[in-house]
Design a protein around this motif. Structure first.
Motif, PDB file in Angstrom:
ATOM      1  N   VAL A  22       0.842  -1.200   0.000  1.00  0.00           N
ATOM      2  CA  VAL A  22       0.000   0.000   0.000  1.00  0.00           C
ATOM      3  C   VAL A  22       0.877   1.250   0.000  1.00  0.00           C
ATOM      4  CG1 VAL A  22      -1.664   1.320   1.381  1.00  0.00           C
ATOM      5  CG2 VAL A  22      -1.989  -1.132   1.055  1.00  0.00           C
ATOM      6  N   TYR A  23       1.938   1.255   0.760  1.00  0.00           N
ATOM      7  CA  TYR A  23       2.861   2.386   0.816  1.00  0.00           C
ATOM      8  C   TYR A  23       3.495   2.637  -0.555  1.00  0.00           C
ATOM      9  CZ  TYR A  23       6.963   5.148   2.126  1.00  0.00           C
ATOM     10  OH  TYR A  23       7.921   6.118   2.202  1.00  0.00           O
ATOM     11  N   ILE A  24       3.949   1.595  -1.227  1.00  0.00           N
ATOM     12  CA  ILE A  24       4.559   1.724  -2.555  1.00  0.00           C
ATOM     13  C   ILE A  24       3.541   2.276  -3.559  1.00  0.00           C
ATOM     14  CG2 ILE A  24       5.585   0.422  -4.479  1.00  0.00           C
ATOM     15  CD1 ILE A  24       7.474   0.869  -2.132  1.00  0.00           C
ATOM     16  N   CYS A  25       2.307   1.786  -3.487  1.00  0.00           N
ATOM     17  CA  CYS A  25       1.263   2.283  -4.390  1.00  0.00           C
ATOM     18  C   CYS A  25       0.999   3.766  -4.166  1.00  0.00           C
ATOM     19  CB  CYS A  25      -0.026   1.480  -4.197  1.00  0.00           C
ATOM     20  SG  CYS A  25       0.100  -0.213  -4.818  1.00  0.00           S
ATOM     21  N   TYR A  29       1.483   6.791  -6.901  1.00  0.00           N
ATOM     22  CA  TYR A  29       0.364   7.688  -7.192  1.00  0.00           C
ATOM     23  C   TYR A  29       0.774   9.150  -6.992  1.00  0.00           C
ATOM     24  CZ  TYR A  29      -4.168   9.959  -6.763  1.00  0.00           C
ATOM     25  OH  TYR A  29      -5.225  10.805  -6.911  1.00  0.00           O
ATOM     26  N   ALA A  30       1.474   9.443  -5.904  1.00  0.00           N
ATOM     27  CA  ALA A  30       1.909  10.811  -5.629  1.00  0.00           C
ATOM     28  C   ALA A  30       2.919  11.291  -6.666  1.00  0.00           C
ATOM     29  CB  ALA A  30       2.499  10.907  -4.227  1.00  0.00           C
ATOM     30  N   ALA A  31       3.829  10.418  -7.099  1.00  0.00           N
ATOM     31  CA  ALA A  31       4.829  10.792  -8.101  1.00  0.00           C
ATOM     32  C   ALA A  31       4.169  11.084  -9.439  1.00  0.00           C
ATOM     33  CB  ALA A  31       5.869   9.692  -8.240  1.00  0.00           C
ATOM     34  N   ASN A  32       3.178  10.293  -9.831  1.00  0.00           N
ATOM     35  CA  ASN A  32       2.480  10.531 -11.094  1.00  0.00           C
ATOM     36  C   ASN A  32       1.651  11.805 -11.048  1.00  0.00           C
ATOM     37  OD1 ASN A  32       3.544   8.306 -12.346  1.00  0.00           O
ATOM     38  ND2 ASN A  32       1.836   6.958 -11.775  1.00  0.00           N
TER      39      ASN A  32
END
Length: 133
Positions: A22-25, A29-32
């Motif tokens: 979940v943390y990686i996702c 999402y924030a980077a995109n």
């Protein structure tokens, strides 16, 4: 008993793995989203912001040595002692003294005394002429 050992080891590992995924996702999402956002415009400059003294005005201010300073022997800009043989600059009006380089750097950005905040206006550069009559 073997099943309880298996569950005691497997469940914490599975839970931590799920939290990690979940943390990686969320990071992806924030980077995109950051790449798709337009850049923010520059903040407006404050209307009351003033420019410092020009180099020609700085040259008009009195230059002295450290031993000739009237007030204090410490530079309020760099917080170092002004030696008696070092060049210094004295602010007219309040007579506070600073290292020459420190005063010029400060006054080129702020037209006020670093100690007492007295304004250094045009009247200090062009004093009124006194009629000797």
């Amino acid at each position: 008993m073997l099943v309880s050992v298996f569950l005691a080891l497997f469940l914490p590992c599975a839970g931590m793995s799920a939290v990690f995924l979940v943390y990686i996702c969320l990071l992806c999402y924030a980077a995109n989203n950051d790449e798709n956002q337009p850049e923010l415009p520059e903040p407006p400059v404050k209307a009351g912001q003033t420019k410092g003294l020009s180099p020609s005005d700085l040259e008009k201010l009195p230059k002295v040595t450290g031993k000739d300073l009237v007030l204090a022997g410490d530079c309020a800009v760099c917080l170092d002692e002004i030696e008696s043989d070092q060049p210094a600059r004295m602010v007219p009006g309040c007579n506070h003294g600073f290292h020459l380089e420190c005063a010029d750097a400060w006054l080129s950005k702020n037209p006020i005394c670093p100690v007492c905040r007295a304004a250094i206006g045009p009247e200090l550069f062009n004093p009124p002429e006194i009629d000797p009559c």
